[in-house]
Design a protein around this motif. Structure first.
Motif, PDB file in Angstrom:
ATOM      1  N   ARG A  55      30.698 -68.791  17.395  1.00 38.66           N
ATOM      2  CA  ARG A  55      31.916 -69.292  16.743  1.00 38.66           C
ATOM      3  C   ARG A  55      31.568 -70.414  15.796  1.00 38.66           C
ATOM      4  O   ARG A  55      30.950 -71.396  16.194  1.00 38.66           O
ATOM      5  N   ASN A  71      33.420 -71.920  11.920  1.00 39.07           N
ATOM      6  CA  ASN A  71      34.117 -71.711  10.658  1.00 39.07           C
ATOM      7  C   ASN A  71      33.657 -72.772   9.672  1.00 39.07           C
ATOM      8  O   ASN A  71      34.056 -73.925   9.770  1.00 39.07           O
ATOM      9  N   LYS A 103      36.273 -75.005   8.023  1.00 40.18           N
ATOM     10  CA  LYS A 103      37.122 -75.916   8.805  1.00 40.18           C
ATOM     11  C   LYS A 103      36.395 -77.248   8.953  1.00 40.18           C
ATOM     12  O   LYS A 103      35.299 -77.281   9.543  1.00 40.18           O
ATOM     13  N   ASP A 143      34.167 -78.568  12.161  1.00 41.31           N
ATOM     14  CA  ASP A 143      33.844 -77.487  13.105  1.00 41.31           C
ATOM     15  C   ASP A 143      32.334 -77.411  13.335  1.00 41.31           C
ATOM     16  O   ASP A 143      31.548 -77.572  12.406  1.00 41.31           O
ATOM     17  N   THR A 179      42.050 -66.507  16.831  1.00 40.18           N
ATOM     18  CA  THR A 179      41.285 -67.159  15.754  1.00 40.18           C
ATOM     19  C   THR A 179      39.934 -66.492  15.511  1.00 40.18           C
ATOM     20  O   THR A 179      39.236 -66.835  14.566  1.00 40.18           O
ATOM     21  N   MET A 235      37.094 -64.402  14.123  1.00 42.93           N
ATOM     22  CA  MET A 235      36.939 -63.708  12.834  1.00 42.93           C
ATOM     23  C   MET A 235      35.812 -62.676  12.915  1.00 42.93           C
ATOM     24  O   MET A 235      34.714 -62.984  13.360  1.00 42.93           O
ATOM     25  N   GLY A 284      32.776 -66.787   8.564  1.00 41.04           N
ATOM     26  CA  GLY A 284      33.284 -67.445   9.763  1.00 41.04           C
ATOM     27  C   GLY A 284      33.034 -66.560  10.964  1.00 41.04           C
ATOM     28  O   GLY A 284      33.192 -65.346  10.875  1.00 41.04           O
ATOM     29  N   ASP A 285      32.616 -67.169  12.072  1.00 41.35           N
ATOM     30  CA  ASP A 285      32.324 -66.441  13.322  1.00 41.35           C
ATOM     31  C   ASP A 285      31.372 -65.263  13.052  1.00 41.35           C
ATOM     32  O   ASP A 285      30.214 -65.478  12.723  1.00 41.35           O
TER      33      ASP A 285
END
Lengths: 237, 249
Positions: free
Chosen positions: B11, B13, B16, B19, B50, B52, B100-101
């Motif tokens: 995980r 992002n 963000k 993060d 959430t 991705m 992301g992810d």
């Protein structure tokens, strides 16, 4: 269609034939060195015959016809060329080394691990081959009894009389490392040019490598026997 | 008794603020016919909206759902959990830009590849919409079909040591792509023109031959054959070519 219309490159990316020549040189020097190594091991294997009579005759022949005088420097040149040609493919920067190592661990893929082994054995061969060359050149000419005594060298005694036969250990490791690099190196060259089905070809090369290693291990044993037969280092055959 | 599966998923992002990359675990009971694609959708729908990841076709056609599953690049839609241990680690593909992810941007990479290798039929023939389509020999059509099966998932690039450390290397997919046009009689490019595109370290001569691409290609394209074909063809072409170089001093 005219060539210039299709060029999608910046000036500093124009290689001409350099990359092709470098790639060919890597493969060709590799093949020459594998040929050299296998031939070398067959020559060493002649120690089986007549307690080394053929071994000595070959050595004298190499000297007499100037094969050693030309062959050794030529081989050293080919090795140096091969180091530069093949070395440029290996990860060199610390960043690249870390990426290569992490990726190899993550994908855990057989051929990729084999290649990691090739990089490591390449470094070891660099050290071992230099030592080997030094030993041979400083004790020239090659003679069966001389080589036998070197292999049988008991080494320096430790406490309690225990000693390490360092030459024997050196040759055993050098044999394994060299044959690994040669066998898988030839495999990789043939994979890249794609002339054979790679899985079958891999097994054939593994077979040849095992045979050569057996010849080498057997030769080491024979040397220790020859040394026992001729206890004096200068003993004539 | 159904197994309890644990998914350890990467995980992060990058868009963000604040993060940090981490591994997050999700657990549920395995059921029949479960693929990684279904599992990830179940996690997103029922446990964590959430999360991705990319998917489109769920049938190994679009190549969007490539990810590192237990360390190896695979298409999520084509990977049955029954063939995996009960603990499954999922990471995004390396080399490509992380969105992301598990989601990466393979599109930009492949777009650059298409432009760099000019992945289209080069011909001077004028297209006549009224004429009958020109026929191609079945044998050649079948030959072209093999490299053409590539879905551009990026698995071969992600698993290639060279592509991971040399940014400009076009990877097995790129060389495979060019070899497809080399076989195509409709493409009028000369060997010299192909040589300009892949006759270098970034192309056909850059491959070190680790063959992870060939062993791990989800479409099972015979990549060794394609890579070797391009290498031999480019070597033969290059040896014949004359280059009028400009000496830069």
């Amino acid at each position: 269609m005219e060539l210039a219309k299709n060029l999608q490159k910046t000036l500093n990316k124009s290689y001409g034939k350099t990359d092709l020549y470098v790639d060919l040189a890597e493969s060709i020097t590799g093949i020459i060195l594998v040929g050299f190594l296998w031939m070398h091991m067959l020559f060493v294997g002649t120690i089986y015959i007549n307690n080394g009579a053929l071994f000595n005759a070959l050595s004298e022949g190499l000297d007499k016809y100037y094969l050693a005088q030309i062959g050794i420097p030529a081989t050293v040149l080919v090795i140096l060329l091969h180091i530069f040609m093949a070395g440029r493919r290996a990860p060199m920067r610390l960043r690249d080394l870390r990426i290569a190592w992490r990726l190899s661990k993550m994908i855990n893929h057989y051929d990729t691990w084999v290649w990691v082994g090739q990089v490591i054995t390449a470094l070891l061969i660099g050290i071992f081959a230099s030592m080997h060359l030094w030993t041979i050149m400083t004790t020239w000419p090659i003679e069966a009894v001389k080589s036998a005594h070197r292999v049988a060298e008991p080494g320096v005694a430790f406490w309690g009389g225990f000693s390490i036969p360092y030459y024997l250990i050196f040759y055993a490791i050098f044999l394994l490392v060299g044959e690994y690099h040669a066998g898988f190196g030839l495999y990789r060259i043939l994979v890249k040019w794609g002339w054979f089905e790679r899985h079958k070809m891999g097994w054939v090369l593994k077979g040849i490598t095992v045979i050569i290693i057996c010849i080498g291990v057997g030769a080491l044993y024979m040397f220790t026997q020859v040394a026992k037969m001729y206890p004096h280092a200068g003993g004539a055959l | 008794m159904a197994r309890q599966l644990t998914f350890s998923i990467f995980r992060y992002n990058p868009n963000k603020p604040g993060d940090k990359p981490r591994m997050q675990e999700y657990s549920f009971e395995e059921f029949e016919g479960l693929t990684m694609f279904v599992a990830l959708n179940k996690i997103r729908e029922e446990m964590d909206p959430t999360l991705m990841f990319d998917f489109v076709c769920r049938a190994a056609i679009c190549g969007s759902c490539a990810m590192m599953i237990n360390g190896r690049p695979r298409l999520a839609c084509k990977t049955m959990t029954i063939n995996l241990p009960s603990r499954i680690t999922v990471m995004p593909l390396p080399v490509f830009k992380l969105i992301g992810d598990l989601s990466v941007d393979t599109g930009t990479w492949f777009r650059n590849l298409q432009v760099k290798t000019e992945s289209w039929i080069h011909t001077n023939k004028k297209f006549d919409p009224n004429a009958l389509e020109v026929r191609m020999e079945n044998k050649i059509a079948e030959q072209i079909y093999e490299p053409e099966r590539c879905v551009e998932c990026g698995c071969c690039v992600a698993t290639c040591v060279t592509a991971n450390i040399r940014e400009d290397f076009i990877g097995a997919t790129g060389i495979n792509r060019v070899s497809r046009f080399m076989m195509d009689p409709r493409d009028e490019r000369s060997d010299a023109e192909y040589y300009e595109v892949v006759g270098n370290e970034d192309g056909a001569f850059g491959c070190v031959g680790l063959m992870a691409c060939a062993d791990l290609c989800p479409m099972e394209i015979p990549l060794q054959t394609q890579l070797a074909y391009a290498r031999r063809k480019m070597a033969a072409a290059g040896l014949k070519l004359q280059f009028a170089g400009v000496k830069i001093s």
